[in-house]
Design an enzyme around this catalytic site. Structure first.
Site, PDB file in Angstrom:
ATOM      1  CG  ASP A 122      -7.758 -18.861 -13.061  1.00  0.00           C
ATOM      2  OD1 ASP A 122      -6.982 -19.364 -12.221  1.00  0.00           O
ATOM      3  OD2 ASP A 122      -7.703 -17.675 -13.408  1.00  0.00           O
ATOM      4  CG  ASP A 140      -6.223 -17.456  -8.430  1.00  0.00           C
ATOM      5  OD1 ASP A 140      -5.040 -17.072  -8.491  1.00  0.00           O
ATOM      6  OD2 ASP A 140      -6.934 -17.671  -9.434  1.00  0.00           O
TER       7      ASP A 140
END
Length: 171
Positions: A122, A140
């Protein structure tokens, strides 16, 4: 209708595009930009690139600190992607095809990380705005947008069914 619809094929193609985009951006973040060594990089205003290895699911929920949980999450993500692929094949609804394609692509993009690295890479960080504390990635984002579109598609479909029922009752 036994085969795949054009919209079903579009949904599957969109899923593949999301996987390629997600993995390409992650490759650039990890090796091109070398964000794991930099840790955080200010891009513009409240937008930063911050390296976070997420062992959980989207936005850090359900942390998977043990290998068994990691592989269970990977298997679950693959199962969801397969079920969505089967589901979208025969759709005649464009919004549904786009929504499912985004969710499938995001799930596969993150499962690739989970298998390769044991955690998901991330890096999109807008937490300095104050109301969104999570660091996330392209996959995401695709999952989140896809779920919102799925909800919108369900609302539209429910509205159409109610209108058809009302028209049928009036006739």
């Amino acid at each position: 209708m036994n085969g795949m619809t054009k919209l079903g094929g579009m949904g599957l193609a969109l899923a593949a595009l999301v996987v390629v985009a997600d993995q390409a951006v992650k490759a650039w973040i990890l090796t091109g930009l070398n964000l794991p060594q930099i840790a955080t990089l200010k891009v513009l205003g409240p937008f930063y690139l911050t390296m976070v290895w997420n062992p959980g699911v989207s936005f850090g929920f359900l942390q998977a600190q043990h290998d068994l949980v990691r592989w269970a999450l990977a298997a679950f993500s693959i199962a969801v992607a397969v079920m969505l692929a089967v589901w979208v094949r025969r759709t005649e609804r464009p919004l549904f095809a786009v929504a499912v394609g985004l969710v499938m692509g995001g799930a596969v993009g993150n499962v690739i990380d989970r298998i390769r690295f044991g955690a998901v890479a991330d890096f999109v960080d807008v937490s300095r705005i104050g109301f969104f504390p999570w660091v996330f990635n392209v996959a995401d984002s695709a999952i989140s947008i896809g779920i919102c579109l799925l909800l919108l598609d369900m609302l539209r479909q429910d509205g159409r069914e109610r209108a058809a029922k009302t028209a049928g009752d009036a006739a």
